[in-house]
Design a protein around this motif. Structure first.
Motif, PDB file in Angstrom:
ATOM      1  N   ALA A  56      59.371  50.253   9.176  1.00 57.10           N
ATOM      2  CA  ALA A  56      59.281  51.148   8.220  1.00 57.10           C
ATOM      3  C   ALA A  56      59.580  52.735   8.724  1.00 57.10           C
ATOM      4  O   ALA A  56      59.860  53.606   7.884  1.00 57.10           O
ATOM      5  N   GLU A  57      59.450  53.011   9.808  1.00 51.94           N
ATOM      6  CA  GLU A  57      59.734  54.376  10.409  1.00 51.94           C
ATOM      7  C   GLU A  57      61.108  54.585  10.589  1.00 51.94           C
ATOM      8  O   GLU A  57      61.680  55.820  10.915  1.00 51.94           O
ATOM      9  N   VAL A  58      61.960  53.537  10.664  1.00 47.85           N
ATOM     10  CA  VAL A  58      63.414  53.564  10.814  1.00 47.85           C
ATOM     11  C   VAL A  58      63.877  54.114   9.260  1.00 47.85           C
ATOM     12  O   VAL A  58      63.549  53.250   8.339  1.00 47.85           O
ATOM     13  N   GLU A  59      64.919  54.900   9.293  1.00 48.29           N
ATOM     14  CA  GLU A  59      65.562  55.266   7.986  1.00 48.29           C
ATOM     15  C   GLU A  59      66.892  54.775   8.000  1.00 48.29           C
ATOM     16  O   GLU A  59      67.810  55.178   8.736  1.00 48.29           O
ATOM     17  N   GLY A  60      67.095  53.630   7.296  1.00 48.37           N
ATOM     18  CA  GLY A  60      68.378  52.948   7.519  1.00 48.37           C
ATOM     19  C   GLY A  60      68.605  52.161   8.669  1.00 48.37           C
ATOM     20  O   GLY A  60      67.782  51.229   8.889  1.00 48.37           O
ATOM     21  N   MET A  61      69.438  52.687   9.508  1.00 49.90           N
ATOM     22  CA  MET A  61      69.594  51.871  10.959  1.00 49.90           C
ATOM     23  C   MET A  61      69.710  53.029  12.069  1.00 49.90           C
ATOM     24  O   MET A  61      70.340  54.286  11.840  1.00 49.90           O
ATOM     25  N   GLN A  62      68.906  52.574  13.102  1.00 50.37           N
ATOM     26  CA  GLN A  62      69.287  53.264  14.466  1.00 50.37           C
ATOM     27  C   GLN A  62      70.248  52.611  15.225  1.00 50.37           C
ATOM     28  O   GLN A  62      69.704  51.362  15.669  1.00 50.37           O
ATOM     29  N   TYR A  63      71.169  53.424  15.747  1.00 51.12           N
ATOM     30  CA  TYR A  63      71.840  52.716  16.889  1.00 51.12           C
ATOM     31  C   TYR A  63      72.129  53.567  17.900  1.00 51.12           C
ATOM     32  O   TYR A  63      71.999  54.854  17.951  1.00 51.12           O
ATOM     33  N   LYS A  64      71.928  53.008  19.211  1.00 51.14           N
ATOM     34  CA  LYS A  64      72.008  53.718  20.557  1.00 51.14           C
ATOM     35  C   LYS A  64      73.004  53.022  21.534  1.00 51.14           C
ATOM     36  O   LYS A  64      72.432  51.979  21.729  1.00 51.14           O
ATOM     37  N   THR A  65      73.897  53.665  22.243  1.00 49.35           N
ATOM     38  CA  THR A  65      74.551  52.917  23.198  1.00 49.35           C
ATOM     39  C   THR A  65      73.926  53.254  24.579  1.00 49.35           C
ATOM     40  O   THR A  65      73.438  53.940  24.890  1.00 49.35           O
ATOM     41  N   LEU A  66      73.628  51.938  25.075  1.00 51.55           N
ATOM     42  CA  LEU A  66      72.785  51.839  26.313  1.00 51.55           C
ATOM     43  C   LEU A  66      73.954  52.328  27.661  1.00 51.55           C
ATOM     44  O   LEU A  66      73.768  52.811  28.637  1.00 51.55           O
ATOM     45  N   ARG A  67      75.173  51.424  27.479  1.00 53.30           N
ATOM     46  CA  ARG A  67      76.105  51.510  28.717  1.00 53.30           C
ATOM     47  C   ARG A  67      77.225  50.859  28.391  1.00 53.30           C
ATOM     48  O   ARG A  67      77.609  50.097  27.297  1.00 53.30           O
ATOM     49  N   THR A  68      78.370  51.750  28.737  1.00 53.94           N
ATOM     50  CA  THR A  68      79.959  51.104  28.435  1.00 53.94           C
ATOM     51  C   THR A  68      80.440  50.484  29.741  1.00 53.94           C
ATOM     52  O   THR A  68      80.401  51.223  30.772  1.00 53.94           O
ATOM     53  N   PHE A  69      80.992  49.205  29.617  1.00 53.61           N
ATOM     54  CA  PHE A  69      81.477  48.593  30.921  1.00 53.61           C
ATOM     55  C   PHE A  69      83.050  48.716  30.698  1.00 53.61           C
ATOM     56  O   PHE A  69      83.432  47.972  29.658  1.00 53.61           O
ATOM     57  N   HIS A  70      83.543  49.104  31.742  1.00 53.66           N
ATOM     58  CA  HIS A  70      85.089  48.947  31.852  1.00 53.66           C
ATOM     59  C   HIS A  70      85.558  47.462  32.181  1.00 53.66           C
ATOM     60  O   HIS A  70      84.959  46.863  32.984  1.00 53.66           O
ATOM     61  N   HIS A  71      86.346  47.347  31.277  1.00 55.81           N
ATOM     62  CA  HIS A  71      86.841  45.765  30.991  1.00 55.81           C
ATOM     63  C   HIS A  71      88.247  45.608  31.842  1.00 55.81           C
ATOM     64  O   HIS A  71      88.530  44.673  31.995  1.00 55.81           O
ATOM     65  N   GLY A  72      89.057  46.633  31.161  1.00 57.80           N
ATOM     66  CA  GLY A  72      90.291  46.784  31.723  1.00 57.80           C
ATOM     67  C   GLY A  72      91.158  45.951  30.997  1.00 57.80           C
ATOM     68  O   GLY A  72      92.602  45.996  31.242  1.00 57.80           O
ATOM     69  N   ILE A  73      90.952  45.129  29.909  1.00 57.68           N
ATOM     70  CA  ILE A  73      91.849  44.301  29.367  1.00 57.68           C
ATOM     71  C   ILE A  73      91.148  43.829  28.123  1.00 57.68           C
ATOM     72  O   ILE A  73      89.793  44.001  27.907  1.00 57.68           O
ATOM     73  N   ARG A  74      91.697  43.295  26.969  1.00 55.68           N
ATOM     74  CA  ARG A  74      91.071  42.966  25.788  1.00 55.68           C
ATOM     75  C   ARG A  74      90.126  41.729  25.824  1.00 55.68           C
ATOM     76  O   ARG A  74      90.093  40.767  26.427  1.00 55.68           O
ATOM     77  N   VAL A  75      89.086  42.282  25.106  1.00 56.32           N
ATOM     78  CA  VAL A  75      87.744  41.239  25.198  1.00 56.32           C
ATOM     79  C   VAL A  75      87.975  40.064  24.131  1.00 56.32           C
ATOM     80  O   VAL A  75      88.047  40.410  22.896  1.00 56.32           O
ATOM     81  N   ASP A  76      87.917  39.041  24.245  1.00 54.30           N
ATOM     82  CA  ASP A  76      88.224  37.869  23.326  1.00 54.30           C
ATOM     83  C   ASP A  76      86.952  37.299  22.898  1.00 54.30           C
ATOM     84  O   ASP A  76      86.937  36.729  21.613  1.00 54.30           O
ATOM     85  N   ALA A  77      86.014  37.224  23.640  1.00 56.06           N
ATOM     86  CA  ALA A  77      84.425  36.506  23.403  1.00 56.06           C
ATOM     87  C   ALA A  77      83.312  37.110  24.143  1.00 56.06           C
ATOM     88  O   ALA A  77      83.907  37.754  25.270  1.00 56.06           O
ATOM     89  N   ILE A  78      82.336  37.110  23.884  1.00 57.50           N
ATOM     90  CA  ILE A  78      81.163  37.639  24.463  1.00 57.50           C
ATOM     91  C   ILE A  78      79.951  36.615  24.620  1.00 57.50           C
ATOM     92  O   ILE A  78      79.850  36.198  23.175  1.00 57.50           O
ATOM     93  N   ALA A  79      79.278  36.387  25.406  1.00 60.04           N
ATOM     94  CA  ALA A  79      78.220  35.682  25.325  1.00 60.04           C
ATOM     95  C   ALA A  79      77.102  36.352  26.129  1.00 60.04           C
ATOM     96  O   ALA A  79      77.173  36.969  27.284  1.00 60.04           O
ATOM     97  N   TRP A  80      75.746  36.369  25.601  1.00 61.12           N
ATOM     98  CA  TRP A  80      74.723  36.888  26.194  1.00 61.12           C
ATOM     99  C   TRP A  80      73.802  35.773  27.026  1.00 61.12           C
ATOM    100  O   TRP A  80      73.669  34.822  26.701  1.00 61.12           O
ATOM    101  N   SER A  81      73.302  36.123  28.141  1.00 56.77           N
ATOM    102  CA  SER A  81      72.379  35.486  28.691  1.00 56.77           C
ATOM    103  C   SER A  81      70.973  35.448  28.378  1.00 56.77           C
ATOM    104  O   SER A  81      70.561  36.695  28.188  1.00 56.77           O
ATOM    105  N   PRO A  82      70.033  34.348  28.512  1.00 58.85           N
ATOM    106  CA  PRO A  82      68.930  34.426  28.280  1.00 58.85           C
ATOM    107  C   PRO A  82      68.163  35.329  29.347  1.00 58.85           C
ATOM    108  O   PRO A  82      66.831  35.765  29.049  1.00 58.85           O
ATOM    109  N   GLU A  83      68.507  35.615  30.378  1.00 59.77           N
ATOM    110  CA  GLU A  83      67.790  36.334  31.384  1.00 59.77           C
ATOM    111  C   GLU A  83      67.915  37.968  31.295  1.00 59.77           C
ATOM    112  O   GLU A  83      67.333  38.614  32.043  1.00 59.77           O
TER     113      GLU A  83
END
Length: 326
Positions: A56-83
């Protein structure tokens, strides 16, 4: 972060580049925020989201970038680790990507000094999907246009190799079925493999092609959904190897299918990225018509929030978010 009514999106986030893929972290990351990652032409951005629907304390949506990782090439898929954990000391971010050079990259970061990545080689054609083992996160499965599904350890060693009859489009690992892998092929066949015997144990048939995307329902492990041609299709694997329900939805061919993570009757599909706009449709199995229709400028990627009936699609320098009524 603004409410955007022109395209009936609930929220948008501006990005520096075209967004090819977007993925909410499906696992509990130990923090009140939700992690989201998105991939562009040569980088991956990891950020946090918080929505007024959960705080309830958020108005709309809050977004914050934590880090940008250089990849060097187009990204086609991403999977998150449970770790991945934000409440660990130091925090750990771990995810992997598939790229247009047919390699898998595994990123591990503490959001400070430690930023490592490893490259896995083996696929001889485009990788269409990849996923971490859902309980321990010690293995990664990937499917490719090279007609294989491969399982890797975190060092990039191949632990299993399944030969497919057509390009592999989707691979899913269910937290309640950790010794089974679901693999969907472009020819319209969905197979389940036993990871202990490394044998196929069950198959489902679309009876139409091309199958572009399939998903295993988190809330009901007996439900499978897919898009093939211009239709969505739903199976109950206890009843038949043929779909129990199907419906034409996208005039121009359907592209992606994703189950909601909070309701077993809620799912979303996208049309093919068109010349101007892509259609997002949210469906409820109790309703004959889509319950939400959204459009995004040449959208790509589709992901559901872990605890809210909210989905996101990438687009041109933007991520679009839609909240759905349950």
């Amino acid at each position: 972060m603004k409410q955007d009514s022109t395209r009936n999106t609930s929220y948008t986030v501006d990005c520096e580049d075209y967004v090819h893929v977007v993925k909410f972290n499906p696992f509990d990351n130990g923090d009140s925020c939700s992690l989201i990652a998105y991939g562009g032409n040569n980088y991956v951005v990891v950020g946090t989201c918080r929505f007024q629907e959960e705080d309830a304390e958020v108005e709309g949506m809050q977004y914050k970038t934590l880090r940008t990782f250089h990849h060097g090439i187009r990204v086609d898929a991403i999977a998150w680790s449970p770790e991945t954990r934000l409440d660990a000391i130091p925090p750990q971010i771990r995810f992997c990507t598939a790229a247009s050079d047919r390699k898998i990259r595994l990123f591990t970061s503490d959001l400070q000094d430690k930023n490592e990545f490893k490259t896995f080689d083996g696929h001889s054609d485009y990788i269409n999907d990849l996923v971490f083992a859902p309980s321990e996160g010690q293995e990664i499965a990937s499917v490719s246009d090279d007609h294989t599904c491969r399982v890797w350890d975190l060092e990039g060693n191949e632990k299993a190799h399944f030969v497919l009859r057509s390009p592999g489009m989707s691979v899913c690992w269910h937290p309640e079925e950790v010794f089974k892998l679901m693999v969907a092929e472009k020819n319209g066949t969905i197979r389940f493999y036993d990871l202990i015997t490394q044998q196929a144990i069950l198959s489902l048939e679309c009876e139409q092609t091309p199958l572009m995307s399939a998903d295993w329902c988190l809330k009901n492990s007996l439900k499978i959904g897919a898009v093939a041609g211009s239709d969505w299709l739903i199976w109950d694997i206890t009843r038949s190897s043929y779909p129990q329900d199907k419906r034409p939805v996208h005039v121009d061919r359907a592209r992606l299918f994703r189950w909601s993570r909070v309701n077993e009757n809620l799912f979303a599909t996208t049309g093919y990225p068109g010349k101007t706009t892509t259609q997002l449709l949210v469906h409820h199995l109790g309703h004959p018509q889509p319950i939400l229709t959204g459009t995004a400028a040449v959208g790509s990627g589709l992901t559901w929030h872990r605890t809210l009936p909210l989905c996101a699609v990438g687009g041109d320098h933007k991520i679009f978010f839609w909240i759905t009524e349950m």
